[in-house]
Design an enzyme around this catalytic site. Structure first.
Site: not given
Length: 694
Positions: A7, A110, A314
């Site tokens: 990303e 992601d 995350y």
């Protein structure tokens, strides 16, 4: 060859290092059988009305229901219009070439709804048909990336996630474009932006603000007694609340004639406070707003930075649990925290071998587990990063600790026939509360240590006094409070069954709530007043227009979020949802086109420069109709929207009231008046009468 697409460039570099792609090229790295490239976030998005040949706001074109939806390269604003982002175009060309050269693709965007959409829109726009696999990881540590590459998943397994992401973006387009154009056309005075999630969020803020302002504060009086037993002072408070001070004073005089109170009731109960679960993103944002005064957006950016530096897992997670297979790694993470100075003492309080497994629940983990630190300990973070990191680390230590057990005591005392109450608390086992040494929650009233008290005891009254109190209005929303309201919007449902179904479902997602709040700031619908969020004049105006319309319905928006989750889990049809959104967009367009904004509320002002023409008052500027004069005053000055009342003051009296909270180019806040000189030129006047040119 395989092409890996991440990303962001920073993530691509980490992956390239691990797979041995060390040869740097323009827009990618290569080596060891891999091309590793990246996007810059959303390179491709849905086309705007202009891409369908519809320019400007045209009532005859509404509702706009594209079929098919067009994808276009990201656009950026240049002066008054939008143009294709050349940086995005260049990177897209690199990705196209690498996709053409490779045999298959590994998707490393992601691991979430937006990450999936970023890749799929690129893939669809380039008309690529190469097979692809998904790298699905919750952490960027070397160990996590390697494990992810050992367990690459079939790309088709994420079709449900893509459909949910795609239909979400289309729903936002349908509602946002049509509702905004319809209301703006109806108003005929500037642009009034509406959105599928932003408008219900604005409604929450405005509704609470109006409830607060309309609240009628009532004064009342209570009597407080001070006692002493076994060298311990404690206070009791009358159950009666007197609405007249004279009655309270008469009672006080009667009570003062007695020097003892009789205990009529003692109730003791043991309370077990389970440790808090791990943070999800919204929980972290709420805590950071309360403790560090960070906005939701700031917290998200800091957490994303910590994730990209491999210090935490995350951050865009909606879960507060971990799966069973992650549990084995927990002791390593706790051990690693011993090396961090701020955590060392807390780690020493952990009971090894007795970690609390309450956070383990495979059924409560969806895309990502609750926020964890990694085994990489930071050594040089800036102050805010450090504070957010510590918050996540301490929460992990608390979550792994045992429950806190308290003994709570409720005591009732009587003087004549008046009852007084007192609450006491004693810690039996400190458990998780010993980690930070906080034994009560900040938003609860402090409780007292009490001596041993028994029913029938006569307790001395050392002192009696009257307390003047008043009822409190509903609290204005802080960002933490608003995040809670957004998170629990399902509770607004009137139907009990629906309310149960929407338990824990809110408006927006943990990943998007920060940007929704920021959008309201950008639209000039809300502003900060200290830590509170309050609507601007424009925000209130929009709310007043739509408060009874479907677009402001918080519960319905929460229901849609549930539908998107079902699509993600392949339990609902994305096409049916899109059809529903098209019907909804058509319906609200009709509703809003029939709305009119009362323009009589705006004052009629004469230009302070030419002294002859009337001024046009818009949302962004106030200007003179006479072209030769061309007097203009911007409504937004240094980040603060100038109210209509202050525009009147400036034009008629040459000076506004003191405007607070403006921000200089250097980011420094200041308060000042705006004043006009003899030539109707504006400048700041500070309280010490220093004049500065704007």
């Amino acid at each position: 060859m395989k092409t890996i697409i991440a990303e962001k460039p920073s993530v691509a570099r980490e992956i390239a290092l691990l797979v041995g792609a060390s040869d740097k090229k323009d827009g990618y790295l290569t080596g060891n059988g891999y091309f590793v490239t990246w996007a810059f976030g959303h390179l491709i998005g849905l086309g705007m009305p202009e891409d369908y040949g519809i320019s400007g706001f045209d009532k005859g074109s509404l509702p706009i229901l594209p079929y098919p939806f067009l994808l276009t390269v990201r656009k950026v604003k240049k002066e008054k219009s939008y143009a294709t982002d050349t940086r995005a175009l260049k990177q897209l060309k690199v990705i196209r070439e690498l996709f053409d050269k490779c045999d298959n693709i590994i998707v490393a965007t992601d691991a979430g709804r937006e990450g999936e959409l970023i890749f799929r829109y690129i893939y669809e726009y380039l008309k690529c048909d190469k097979p692809f696999e998904r790298l699905w990881i919750s952490s960027l540590t070397e160990k996590a990336i390697k494990k992810g590459f050992d367990n690459l998943k079939d790309g088709a397994a994420f079709d449900g996630l893509y459909q949910a992401a795609q239909v979400r973006s289309r729903a936002d387009w349908l509602v946002g474009i049509n509702a905004t154009q319809a209301l703006s056309i109806a108003a005929g005075n500037g642009v009034y932006s509406l959105g599928r999630v932003q408008t219900p969020t604005l409604a929450l803020i405005c509704k609470r603000y109006l409830e607060n302002k309309k609240f009628s504060v009532q004064q009342y009086w209570q009597i407080q007694l001070l006692h002493n037993k076994e060298l311990i002072d404690f206070k009791s408070l009358s159950k009666t609340k007197w609405e007249e001070v004279k009655l309270a004073n008469d009672t006080l005089k009667a009570i003062q004639r007695s020097d003892t109170a009789t205990i009529t009731l003692v109730e003791t109960k043991s309370v077990t406070e389970q440790p808090p679960l791990l943070f999800d993103l919204t929980g972290l944002q709420k805590e950071a707003n309360k403790k560090l005064n960070l906005s939701a957006e700031e917290t998200l950016n800091i957490a994303q930075s910590l994730y990209e530096k491999k210090f935490i897992t995350y951050p865009r997670t909606g879960s507060r649990y971990i799966p069973e297979d992650v549990w084995a790694e927990i002791p390593t993470l706790v051990r690693a925290l011993q090396d961090k100075e701020t955590c060392k003492q807390a780690v020493s309080k952990m009971k090894w071998g007795r970690f609390n497994k309450r956070i383990v629940n495979d059924l409560r983990v969806t895309d990502h587990h609750g926020l964890l630190v990694t085994d990489k300990i930071p050594s040089a973070l800036n102050a805010k990063e450090n504070a957010v990191y510590d918050m996540i680390a301490f929460r992990l230590l608390e979550a792994l600790s045992q429950a806190c057990i308290k003994e709570l005591t409720d005591v009732t005392l009587q003087v004549f026939h008046y009852d007084f109450t007192v609450k006491g608390s004693k810690i039996i086992e400190s458990g998780w509360r010993s980690i930070k040494g906080n034994f009560t929650d900040e938003d609860t009233e402090p409780v007292q240590d009490l001596p041993e008290l028994k029913k029938g005891n006569e307790i001395k009254i050392k002192e009696a006094s009257i307390l003047k109190k008043q009822t409190k209005p509903p609290m204005l929303y802080t960002e933490a409070g608003l995040l809670s309201a957004m998170e629990n919007a399902g509770k607004e449902m009137r139907n009990e069954e629906e309310r149960k179904a929407l338990h824990n479902i809110g408006i927006g997602t943990p990943a998007t709530r920060a940007s929704i709040i920021e959008t309201l700031f950008t639209r000039n619908y809300i502003q900060r007043e200290k830590k509170s969020l309050i609507p601007t004049e424009k925000g209130l105006q929009v709310y007043d227009l739509v408060k009874y319309r479907k677009i402001a319905d918080v519960a319905m928006t929460a229901e849609w979020e549930l539908a998107l989750q079902k699509i993600e889990n392949n339990e609902a049809d994305a096409r049916a949802f899109q059809k529903e959104m098209e019907t909804y967009a058509s319906s609200i367009t009709d509703e809003l086109l029939q709305t009119s904004i009362p323009k009589d509320n705006l004052p009629k002002l004469t230009c302070p420069k030419c002294k002859s023409q009337q001024l046009i008052i818009g949302d962004k500027i106030v200007k003179c109709l006479y072209e030769v004069c061309n007097w203009v005053q911007f409504r937004n000055v240094c980040g603060v929207q100038i109210s209509i009342a202050n525009i009147e003051n400036l034009v008629n009296k040459g000076k506004t009231t003191l405007i607070k909270g403006m921000k200089s180019k250097a980011g420094k806040k200041f308060d000042a008046y705006i004043v006009l000189n003899d030539k109707a030129e504006s400048s700041f006047e500070f309280e010490k009468n220093k004049n500065y040119k704007k």
